[in-house]
Design an enzyme around this catalytic site. Structure first.
Site, PDB file in Angstrom:
ATOM      1  N   GLU A  70      -0.885  12.996   2.413  1.00  0.00           N
ATOM      2  CA  GLU A  70      -0.752  11.549   2.606  1.00  0.00           C
ATOM      3  C   GLU A  70       0.154  11.026   1.507  1.00  0.00           C
ATOM      4  O   GLU A  70       0.031  11.436   0.348  1.00  0.00           O
ATOM      5  CB  GLU A  70      -2.110  10.842   2.542  1.00  0.00           C
ATOM      6  CG  GLU A  70      -2.028   9.313   2.594  1.00  0.00           C
ATOM      7  CD  GLU A  70      -3.396   8.646   2.466  1.00  0.00           C
ATOM      8  OE1 GLU A  70      -4.378   9.199   3.028  1.00  0.00           O
ATOM      9  OE2 GLU A  70      -3.496   7.601   1.791  1.00  0.00           O
ATOM     10  N   GLU A 101       0.225   0.436  -2.596  1.00  0.00           N
ATOM     11  CA  GLU A 101      -1.092  -0.141  -2.349  1.00  0.00           C
ATOM     12  C   GLU A 101      -1.329  -1.203  -3.413  1.00  0.00           C
ATOM     13  O   GLU A 101      -0.989  -1.007  -4.583  1.00  0.00           O
ATOM     14  CB  GLU A 101      -2.188   0.916  -2.423  1.00  0.00           C
ATOM     15  CG  GLU A 101      -2.168   1.911  -1.277  1.00  0.00           C
ATOM     16  CD  GLU A 101      -3.302   2.914  -1.376  1.00  0.00           C
ATOM     17  OE1 GLU A 101      -4.281   2.787  -0.625  1.00  0.00           O
ATOM     18  OE2 GLU A 101      -3.200   3.825  -2.219  1.00  0.00           O
TER      19      GLU A 101
END
Length: 497
Positions: free
Chosen positions: A222, A227
């Site tokens: 991933e 974020e």
């Protein structure tokens, strides 16, 4: 000729009246701040005007009217962005291979799909866990994402929402994915975005593998481009997840702290430059993180980051990242209404490394299913080993599983593999749909000698087929004791009808 001259004069007069500027000011090349170039600073000026209905000077208005119709709207913003896109900065040498400038009125269905709900499901659509595995509190819908004036807006809302299957929720939002529509192996992935602040907001720009070539999360990797914590908008982070299948996975992460007075609430360009042996993270072209050491258990480096990955854009509420007590949404965050995650564009540039392409996988990875038994599974390059310590009482108590292979009506498919076992025993190979109806059923006598198998099957309908290597209580396997079954060169090939 006289008519044409009159039309030209009338057009210029209308523009002059609309913006109160002279004809000499109508250069209309997008340089809103008159610094001699068209860049993101100019786009900021027009975006703020369009999104907030703020003021704009007559001189800037004239420069911003890219289509020369006397009106400022998304068409001008679109042309301004395309001007910048077609005139990249000198250090951008790679070819643009995919982008979305959000020129329309809805998310482009040719580029994005909605991922809906609150539950995390497996490839066959079976429930795994709620909260997307992160205790997230929002229910994702297809009505919380809009496109306006060249901007994609994902809106998180504090509202009551009832789903007949998944239950009741107090928050909604949206999650868009390019899976099965676009994916890339390497290159520069660049997103210009901003997000409202507030406790429990969790904006994310990230990537997952198109095919889990090395097994379930996070063995196949991933990549988190950005974020953000709604409670601390002065910082964001970039992360990679890798290693083995959860819970034996790991990750590497770095934070980026904005300069004093700045935050993720303002527009910034978030990017990763992904090479064969290096992934770099940038904010506004400032490098803040470089990762070079990762692995996928049993695989050769640079796995897992040598496969195609697709893009995800979402705004979560609550969860372990910034939720209240690591779970809940914060109602006070929504006191003034919806909270927005705005995306100006997404652009993907090709890698300059000719070797940066998806690595060939010589054997499909299998997932372990165990019910009332004791077993473990390890995927490695070219093979899968399943060690059975106890078969349990069910024939399917131990399985090596490949989920949800999409098949078409009347088309022939071939499953091939090499198999052996440290102790003689039976294995049942099946191809089944979600209702457990079998279209392939073959019992194989395994021995320590490796043997090659070719099994063919044709399906009567379009469906998702689960391929199962069943190693539970079959024949006298329960009495064999601990043994290891090795499956090599597992392949699934579609043939003609």
């Amino acid at each position: 000729m006289r008519t044409k001259i009159l039309c030209v004069i009338l057009t210029v007069l209308l523009l002059a009246i609309s913006f109160s500027v002279s004809a000499a000011d109508l250069t209309l090349h997008g340089d809103l701040n008159t610094d001699g170039m068209t860049d993101h600073a100019d786009i900021d000026i027009l975006q703020r005007y369009l999104l907030t209905a703020g003021t704009i000077s007559a001189e800037n208005a004239a420069q911003a009217d890219m289509v020369q119709d006397g009106i400022l709207n998304g068409a001008d913003l679109s042309m301004q962005k395309r001007l910048l896109l077609n005139s990249p900065t000198p250090d951008v040498q790679s070819k643009l291979i995919w982008s979305d400038e959000f020129d329309g009125t809805v998310p482009d269905p040719e580029k994005w799909s909605y991922e809906l709900g609150n539950w995390k499901l497996d490839a066959s659509g079976n429930f795994i866990t709620s909260g997307w595995g992160n205790n997230e509190q929002q229910f994702y819908t297809d009505r919380n994402a809009t496109v306006h004036d060249g901007i994609l807006t994902i809106a998180a809302r504090h509202e009551d929402y009832m789903d007949p299957v998944q239950g009741s929720y107090s928050y909604t939002s949206a999650r868009l994915s390019s899976q099965y529509k676009f994916s890339t192996c390497g290159g520069r992935i660049e997103v210009r975005a901003r997000c409202d602040a507030g406790k429990s907001l969790w904006p994310a720009i990230w990537m997952l593998p198109e095919d889990s070539a090395y097994g379930g999360w996070a063995a196949s990797g991933e990549i988190d481009i950005m974020e953000g914590w709604g409670s601390t908008p002065e910082k964001i982070c970039g992360t990679i997840h890798f290693g083995d299948v959860w819970p034996n996975n790991t990750y590497l992460t770095e934070n980026y702290n904005f300069p004093a007075g700045d935050s993720a609430e303002n527009w910034h360009i978030y990017a990763v430059e992904w090479e064969r042996d290096k992934i770099c993270w940038y904010v506004d072209d400032t490098l803040y993180s470089t990762q070079t050491e990762w692995y996928s258990e049993g695989r050769a480096y640079p796995a897992p980051f040598n496969q195609n990955f697709y893009l995800i854009l979402n705004l979560a509420v609550g969860g372990h990242f910034d939720g209240v007590d690591g779970i809940y949404g914060a109602p006070e965050t929504f006191a003034a209404g919806d909270r927005h995650f705005d995306i100006d564009y997404v652009r993907v540039y090709a890698s300059n490394d000719a070797q940066m392409k998806p690595a060939e996988v010589t054997s499909l990875p299998l997932e372990l299913y165990s019910e009332g038994a004791d077993a473990e599974l390890h995927n490695r390059d070219g093979e899968t080993e399943i060690t059975v310590r106890s078969t349990g009482t069910l024939p399917y108590g131990v399985m090596g599983l490949i989920r949800a292979k999409q098949v078409q009506t009347g088309k022939s498919y071939t499953l091939t593999f090499d198999a052996s076992s440290t102790a003689a025993r039976e294995m049942l190979v099946t191809a089944e749909d979600a209702s457990y109806q079998r279209y392939l059923e073959q019992t194989i006598a395994l021995t320590p000698e490796q043997t090659h198998y070719t099994l063919k099957v044709t399906f009567p309908a379009d469906l998702a087929a689960d391929l199962k290597f069943q190693l539970g209580n079959l024949g006298d396997a329960a009495a064999v004791g601990t043994h290891t079954v090795t499956l090599k060169n597992v392949s699934w090939i579609a043939g003609s009808g």
